[in-house]
Design an enzyme around this catalytic site. Structure first.
Site, mmCIF file in Angstrom:
data_model
loop_
_atom_site.group_PDB
_atom_site.id
_atom_site.type_symbol
_atom_site.label_atom_id
_atom_site.label_comp_id
_atom_site.label_asym_id
_atom_site.label_seq_id
_atom_site.Cartn_x
_atom_site.Cartn_y
_atom_site.Cartn_z
ATOM 1 N N THR A 62 0.848 -1.189 0.000
ATOM 2 C CA THR A 62 0.000 0.000 0.000
ATOM 3 C C THR A 62 0.887 1.243 0.000
ATOM 4 O O THR A 62 2.018 1.194 0.490
ATOM 5 C CB THR A 62 -0.842 -0.036 1.287
ATOM 6 O OG1 THR A 62 -1.787 -1.081 1.140
ATOM 7 C CG2 THR A 62 -1.540 1.265 1.584
ATOM 8 N N ARG A 66 -14.360 -7.015 0.114
ATOM 9 C CA ARG A 66 -13.680 -6.674 1.371
ATOM 10 C C ARG A 66 -13.090 -5.258 1.285
ATOM 11 O O ARG A 66 -12.493 -4.878 0.290
ATOM 12 C CB ARG A 66 -12.571 -7.692 1.625
ATOM 13 C CG ARG A 66 -11.707 -7.404 2.870
ATOM 14 C CD ARG A 66 -10.434 -6.689 2.499
ATOM 15 N NE ARG A 66 -9.510 -6.588 3.627
ATOM 16 C CZ ARG A 66 -8.428 -5.825 3.625
ATOM 17 N NH1 ARG A 66 -8.130 -5.097 2.571
ATOM 18 N NH2 ARG A 66 -7.639 -5.759 4.674
ATOM 19 N N GLY A 84 -10.498 -2.616 3.281
ATOM 20 C CA GLY A 84 -9.472 -2.571 4.327
ATOM 21 C C GLY A 84 -9.491 -1.268 5.098
ATOM 22 O O GLY A 84 -10.464 -0.509 5.070
ATOM 23 N N THR A 108 -0.009 0.943 6.786
ATOM 24 C CA THR A 108 0.053 -0.173 5.838
ATOM 25 C C THR A 108 0.205 -1.472 6.613
ATOM 26 O O THR A 108 0.990 -1.545 7.553
ATOM 27 C CB THR A 108 1.234 -0.032 4.857
ATOM 28 O OG1 THR A 108 1.356 -1.280 4.146
ATOM 29 C CG2 THR A 108 2.550 0.285 5.535
ATOM 30 N N THR A 130 -2.015 -5.437 7.678
ATOM 31 C CA THR A 130 -3.277 -6.189 7.690
ATOM 32 C C THR A 130 -4.379 -5.282 8.211
ATOM 33 O O THR A 130 -4.498 -5.041 9.414
ATOM 34 C CB THR A 130 -3.131 -7.444 8.575
ATOM 35 O OG1 THR A 130 -1.952 -8.131 8.159
ATOM 36 C CG2 THR A 130 -4.332 -8.349 8.419
HETATM 37 N N1 ASP Z 1 -3.696 -2.042 4.708
HETATM 38 C C1 ASP Z 1 -4.061 -2.570 3.428
HETATM 39 C C2 ASP Z 1 -5.375 -3.295 3.554
HETATM 40 O O1 ASP Z 1 -5.574 -4.002 4.518
HETATM 41 C C3 ASP Z 1 -3.065 -3.502 2.852
HETATM 42 C C4 ASP Z 1 -1.663 -2.993 2.793
HETATM 43 O O2 ASP Z 1 -1.250 -2.176 3.602
HETATM 44 O O3 ASP Z 1 -0.938 -3.429 1.913
HETATM 45 O O4 ASP Z 1 -6.169 -3.187 2.664
#
Ligand code: ASP
Length: 345
Positions: free
Chosen positions: A208, A236, A238, A259, A261
């Protein structure tokens, strides 16, 4: 009227004009910008020297695109957008062109932008045909009474604003496609184990992109853009487009972009959490960002789950992460440039 009285009167009448003139004609608050291109299992041994150099060059290009806006007296919002747009257009990052695929083989993109001086914000979620979701987030903020638009409605709004839509094939990259195939195979091989985890991360982790900028008026802005998680459930959403989770800016405290999960970031309200610790507990940006990323995230089960960039209203920068690495870079208020990938840098 005696001469002295006439002088006094003139001074009094001139007072408001004098105090206005005392303000600098050109605002000259110190400027700074910090960006990230995702966190994850990024180690030296997994990187070829060419890839390492490519990532650093892309980070530098994004950083300088944002900094140029600030140097020319532009707004922090424009600087954040400029930096993020460069990373969205690069296939290296999981945003725009390099977005990961959802389980159903589609790219669904999320982005958000927030203005710390007004607390106005705009976000889009699950868009499939928008080349630069960060630009659409800005339009949502400025042209609608809403904060977030999703899916078809967001794309219909884009059309109404003259934003050109790109075919879904624009987002195809072999690398991300292969990552999805690997995740699908792992899932098929061990269905039970994979269902107990959050959807697979990419080979190098997340990816991200985000930016926080401070402009000559002393105004902070933050933004984030992403393709989400590799092999995520279709539909979904995020943390990135959720104000307070993956993105937040408040001129009284700091700007944050995360950035990792996203599920953990959403449950913690991570970005707003950092701001709140500063506002209500008087913590520094360093202590507040470390508390959320290095302690609270880990405590919630999110060890190795990501990182964040944060900058306060004076331009102090913190970039904590609990993963092996995080693509990150900044130019601070002294004009010092820093670009890094691994933990030990
Ligand atoms: N935080 C982002 C999500 O969960 C993913 C990422 O940081 O790559 O959509």
């Amino acid at each position: 009227m005696p001469h002295i009285l006439r002088i006094l009167l003139a001074v009094l009448l001139l007072q408001p004009a004098l105090s206005v003139a005392a303000e600098p004609a050109v605002p000259d608050h110190p400027i700074a910008i910090v960006i990230h291109g995702g966190a994850g299992t990024i180690t030296r041994k997994d990187m070829t020297p060419e890839m390492d150099a490519e990532y650093r060059a892309a980070l530098k290009q994004a950083l300088e695109a944002g900094y140029t806006v600030l140097k020319q007296g532009g707004r922090s919002l424009d600087a954040v957008q400029a930096a993020i747009r460069v990373m969205e257009d690069s296939p290296l990052f999981n945003a725009g062109k390099g977005a990961v695929f959802a389980h159903n083989g589609k790219n669904e993109l999320d982005a958000a932008l927030m203005d710390g001086s007004t607390l106005k914000a705009g976000a889009v979620a699950g868009v499939e045909h928008i080349k630069n979701p960060i630009d659409l987030a800005r339009l949502v903020m400025e042209k609608t009474p809403h904060v977030m638009l999703m899916g078809e409605g967001a794309e219909e709004f884009a059309r109404s604003q003259g934003v050109p839509l790109v075919p879904a094939s624009y987002f195809f990259t072999q690398r991300r496609w292969d990552e999805l195939q690997r995740a699908l195979k792992m899932e098929a091989d061990d269905r039970r184990a994979s269902l107990e985890q959050y959807p697979g991360t990419t080979a190098h982790g997340f990816g991200t992109v985000g930016a926080v900028a401070l402009d000559r008026r002393g105004e902070l802005a933050a933004g984030t853009s992403t393709g989400g998680l590799n092999n995520k459930y279709y539909g979904r959403v995020g943390d990135s487009p959720i104000i307070g989770a993956g993105t937040y800016a408040d001129g009284r405290s700091c700007g944050v972009s995360g950035t990792g999960t996203g599920e953990y970031f959403i449950r913690l309200g991570l970005a707003k959490g950092i701001s709140d610790l500063m506002r209500f507990k008087g913590m520094s940006v360093q202590a507040a960002a470390d508390q959320l990323v290095l302690h609270d995230l880990v405590e919630l089960g999110g060890a190795d789950s990501g990182g964040a960039i944060a900058m306060d209203k004076d331009g102090n920068i913190r970039m904590p992460f609990n993963t092996e690495g995080m693509y990150r870079a900044y130019i601070d208020t002294a004009g010092k440039e820093f670009v890094a990938i691994y933990k030990d840098e």
